[in-house]
Design a protein around this motif. Structure first.
Motif, PDB file in Angstrom:
ATOM      1  N   UNK A 297       0.847  -1.203   0.000  1.00  0.00           N
ATOM      2  CA  UNK A 297       0.000   0.000   0.000  1.00  0.00           C
ATOM      3  C   UNK A 297       0.876   1.243   0.000  1.00  0.00           C
TER       4      UNK A 297
ATOM      5  N   UNK B   9     -15.213  -1.436   7.701  1.00  0.00           N
ATOM      6  CA  UNK B   9     -15.240  -1.614   9.155  1.00  0.00           C
ATOM      7  C   UNK B   9     -16.644  -1.200   9.613  1.00  0.00           C
ATOM      8  N   UNK B  10     -17.492  -2.207   9.811  1.00  0.00           N
ATOM      9  CA  UNK B  10     -18.922  -1.955   9.952  1.00  0.00           C
ATOM     10  C   UNK B  10     -19.265  -1.056  11.130  1.00  0.00           C
ATOM     11  N   UNK B  11     -18.483  -1.149  12.211  1.00  0.00           N
ATOM     12  CA  UNK B  11     -18.813  -0.369  13.413  1.00  0.00           C
ATOM     13  C   UNK B  11     -18.220   1.037  13.371  1.00  0.00           C
ATOM     14  N   UNK B  12     -17.393   1.304  12.384  1.00  0.00           N
ATOM     15  CA  UNK B  12     -16.840   2.652  12.231  1.00  0.00           C
ATOM     16  C   UNK B  12     -17.728   3.440  11.265  1.00  0.00           C
TER      17      UNK B  12
ATOM     18  N   UNK C 104     -14.790   7.685   9.520  1.00  0.00           N
ATOM     19  CA  UNK C 104     -13.722   6.957  10.217  1.00  0.00           C
ATOM     20  C   UNK C 104     -13.075   5.931   9.295  1.00  0.00           C
TER      21      UNK C 104
ATOM     22  N   UNK D  93     -10.781   7.918   7.190  1.00  0.00           N
ATOM     23  CA  UNK D  93      -9.629   8.450   7.946  1.00  0.00           C
ATOM     24  C   UNK D  93      -8.620   7.351   8.294  1.00  0.00           C
ATOM     25  N   UNK D  94      -9.114   6.142   8.573  1.00  0.00           N
ATOM     26  CA  UNK D  94      -8.179   5.039   8.846  1.00  0.00           C
ATOM     27  C   UNK D  94      -7.255   4.838   7.645  1.00  0.00           C
ATOM     28  N   UNK D  95      -7.841   4.891   6.444  1.00  0.00           N
ATOM     29  CA  UNK D  95      -7.038   4.686   5.233  1.00  0.00           C
ATOM     30  C   UNK D  95      -6.110   5.870   4.971  1.00  0.00           C
TER      31      UNK D  95
ATOM     32  N   UNK E   7      -4.617   7.855   7.223  1.00  0.00           N
ATOM     33  CA  UNK E   7      -3.641   8.215   8.275  1.00  0.00           C
ATOM     34  C   UNK E   7      -2.206   7.967   7.840  1.00  0.00           C
ATOM     35  N   UNK E   8      -1.961   6.880   7.141  1.00  0.00           N
ATOM     36  CA  UNK E   8      -0.589   6.563   6.715  1.00  0.00           C
ATOM     37  C   UNK E   8      -0.456   6.686   5.199  1.00  0.00           C
TER      38      UNK E   8
ATOM     39  N   UNK F 159     -12.372   4.773   0.135  1.00  0.00           N
ATOM     40  CA  UNK F 159     -11.402   4.426   1.187  1.00  0.00           C
ATOM     41  C   UNK F 159     -10.072   3.999   0.580  1.00  0.00           C
ATOM     42  N   UNK F 160     -10.140   3.211  -0.482  1.00  0.00           N
ATOM     43  CA  UNK F 160      -8.899   2.789  -1.144  1.00  0.00           C
ATOM     44  C   UNK F 160      -8.184   3.995  -1.756  1.00  0.00           C
TER      45      UNK F 160
ATOM     46  N   UNK G 126      -5.618   6.123   0.243  1.00  0.00           N
ATOM     47  CA  UNK G 126      -4.206   5.727   0.389  1.00  0.00           C
ATOM     48  C   UNK G 126      -3.348   6.320  -0.727  1.00  0.00           C
TER      49      UNK G 126
ATOM     50  N   UNK H  78      -8.542   4.936  16.077  1.00  0.00           N
ATOM     51  CA  UNK H  78      -9.311   4.434  14.920  1.00  0.00           C
ATOM     52  C   UNK H  78      -8.607   3.230  14.307  1.00  0.00           C
TER      53      UNK H  78
ATOM     54  N   UNK I 290      -9.384   0.247  16.479  1.00  0.00           N
ATOM     55  CA  UNK I 290     -10.748  -0.273  16.296  1.00  0.00           C
ATOM     56  C   UNK I 290     -10.884  -0.973  14.953  1.00  0.00           C
TER      57      UNK I 290
ATOM     58  N   UNK J 191     -11.557  -5.064  14.287  1.00  0.00           N
ATOM     59  CA  UNK J 191     -12.640  -5.614  13.481  1.00  0.00           C
ATOM     60  C   UNK J 191     -12.133  -6.510  12.369  1.00  0.00           C
TER      61      UNK J 191
ATOM     62  N   UNK K 226      -5.100  -1.333   3.855  1.00  0.00           N
ATOM     63  CA  UNK K 226      -5.154   0.133   3.870  1.00  0.00           C
ATOM     64  C   UNK K 226      -3.848   0.713   4.409  1.00  0.00           C
TER      65      UNK K 226
END
Lengths: 245, 292
Positions: free
Chosen positions: A77, A91-94, A98, A101-103, A105-106, A147-148, A151, B169, B172, B176, B184
């Motif tokens: 990646x 990520x179903x609970x995010x 979010x 943002x997870x994707x 961050x880096x 999300x992809x 990155x 984040x 979490x 999951x 990612x």
């Protein structure tokens, strides 16, 4: 165009079962390639092996001139390979934001950030506070692609673009892909819908029992040739399109 | 001790149990492993605080600061060097690995410090015995109040970190689906190492408070693990605020049990744990997974 991705004599297994057999292919920068084939043909395993999510049992994957075969998925990646996995795998609970943002961050430096991604997928903007698990299939697929993109990939792999989506949702996803393609993105798509695949892709590769049995430019292939290779009913299809009569 | 005062004392005792349990809960929530060495890691932290406090003549609360730095590093390396090899190998291998770590820590402490019982209470000054009397029958232990406040701050801080920071984040998301997180660019091993470091740090705080509140020795860990495990299960595995509730329920049960008979204290906590576990809600809480 220079080759961004080179796959050389790649093999991958599920346990003892060969899933990808001696596959070689190249994807040029700015090109859109569609992988088609029946269920269980090995398309998903091929894509996951290129992305580093599945180990190769032989051969190599060269991306942007670097042999990435031994690299983990997260390392690929950072080199610019991103995979939208089959089933979206959000990520179903995010929340949608979010997930993005997870994707991000880096992320590698590049044009995509939260604002530009939401501009490219305006339907996601009002959904950013919703949990991903509560979205419809089309919204989830748009979120997965967005999300992809976060990155900042130079190669985007999308597995089963339209699987399980309503026709309207498929239209929406392909509209977004058309915009990416017009922007010069390099895409490899796995798609069951032959018509969609041939319409959007520069080249089509047909996978049967883990091997590529037909390659050719979309414009040069007839629907009959692709269908025959898809179902493996015509072994004459086991040649490149240029060799076909 | 009357019943109301027993409940008040139990709430403060529950703060300590919640502090013990939050690292256990975090590791289960993020890595899906039950760390059988958690109690021994807390006791190891207590010994580190004790060693620093006695070597440099420091107050235990000051000694806790360098101890936390050391234990954060210990937790990070523990995951990178040991636990990472057991992740993804089913449920049994991490249990065996952490059980082995517990044995190594216990025997290492025995070798280094002997089986003598120790306490940090004398070095903590009058804080451990100070109390505020509300009525003739109800008093609030100041140290218990401090422990409960620290537990709320630690649990609240962890909750805020998980909800509102990039690191949280990633934790979490990795909890999951670690494979998709990897797709990612988020390496699960790095996220797990951070989570383990934080869990070990919280265990160190709990161990230090245990050492200030009472006594400890190299064999103290398993008892604390049981209390922490009961608090986590009562509160719901992986739920941080649930862990606080679970700790308080356990603490109150033990205090009320002690009113009936001092020997009934620990057993009362176990009975409440078993009763809650046997109810449909208890079973669903225990199976609830990460909800941090």
């Amino acid at each position: 165009m220079t080759a961004l991705l080179q796959v050389e004599r790649l093999h991958a297994r599920h346990g003892l079962l060969p899933a990808v057999r001696d596959v070689s292919l190249t994807v040029a920068e700015g090109e859109t390639v569609a992988l088609i084939g029946a269920n269980g043909a090995g398309k998903t395993t091929l894509l996951r092996t290129v992305a580093g999510a599945h180990p190769a049992s032989g051969g190599r994957v060269v991306f942007d001139g670097v042999d990435v075969t031994a690299m983990r998925a997260d390392q690929r990646v950072r080199r610019g390979v991103a995979l939208v996995p089959e089933g979206r795998k959000l990520f179903a609970e995010l929340t949608v934001e979010e997930n993005l943002r997870v994707a991000g961050r880096r992320a590698r430096p590049g044009r995509w950030d939260l604002d530009t991604v939401l501009d490219a997928f305006p339907a996601l903007a009002p959904l950013r506070a919703r949990t991903a698990g509560s979205l419809s299939g089309g919204q989830q697929q748009a979120t997965a692609i967005a999300r992809a993109l976060m990155t900042n990939p130079t190669l985007l792999l999308i597995d089963e673009v339209s699987l399980g989506l309503s026709p309207i949702a498929v239209d929406g996803v392909y509209d977004a892909l058309a915009r990416l393609i017009a922007d010069g993105a390099t895409l490899v798509l796995v798609e069951q819908d032959l018509g969609r695949a041939m319409a959007v892709a520069d080249r089509v590769l047909c996978v049967l029992e883990g091997a590529i049995v037909l390659t050719g430019r979309s414009a040069d292939l007839s629907r009959e040739q692709v269908t025959a290779a898809y179902f493996g009913v015509d072994h004459a299809a086991d040649r490149t399109a240029s060799e076909l009569p | 001790m009357n019943w109301v005062n027993a409940v008040v004392q139990g709430i403060f005792l529950g703060g300590l149990y919640a502090l013990f349990a939050c690292g256990l809960s975090l590791l289960f929530g993020v890595m899906r492993i039950i760390n059988l060495a958690h109690g021994d890691i807390a006791v190891l932290g207590a010994y580190v605080v004790w060693a620093i406090a006695t070597s440099f003549g420091l107050n235990p609360f000051l000694a806790l600061v360098p101890a936390l730095v050391l234990m954060l590093a210990f937790g990070y390396l523990l995951q990178r060097l040991v636990l990472t090899r057991s992740i993804g190998s089913g449920q049994l291998i991490p249990l065996l690995a952490t059980f082995g770590i517990a044995i190594v820590i216990q025997n290492g402490l025995l070798q280094a410090f002997s089986p003598d019982v120790r306490s940090l209470g004398p070095q903590a000054g009058g804080l451990t015995t100070a109390s505020a009397r509300l009525t003739d029958t109800i008093s609030i232990p100041i140290f218990g109040l401090v422990v409960l406040a620290v537990a709320v701050v630690v649990l609240g801080g962890l909750q805020l970190m998980l909800r509102h920071t990039g690191v949280g984040r990633e934790m979490r998301a990795t909890a999951q689906d670690p494979d998709t997180a990897g797709l990612l660019g988020v390496p699960a091993s790095s996220v797990y190492a951070r989570a383990t470091a934080i869990a070990v740090a919280t265990a160190t705080v709990a161990g230090a408070f245990l050492a200030v509140r009472g006594t400890f020795d190299p064999a103290s860990g398993p008892t604390q693990l049981i209390f922490a495990f009961e608090a986590v299960v009562i509160g719901g595995l992986g739920s941080l605020w649930g862990t606080l509730v679970g700790g308080i329920v356990l603490g109150v049960a033990q205090s009320l049990g002690a009113v009936i008979d001092p020997q009934f204290s620990i057993l009362a906590g176990h009975l409440v744990f078993l009763v809650i576990l046997a109810t449909p809600r208890g079973r669903s809480l225990a199976m609830g997974g990460a909800r941090a």
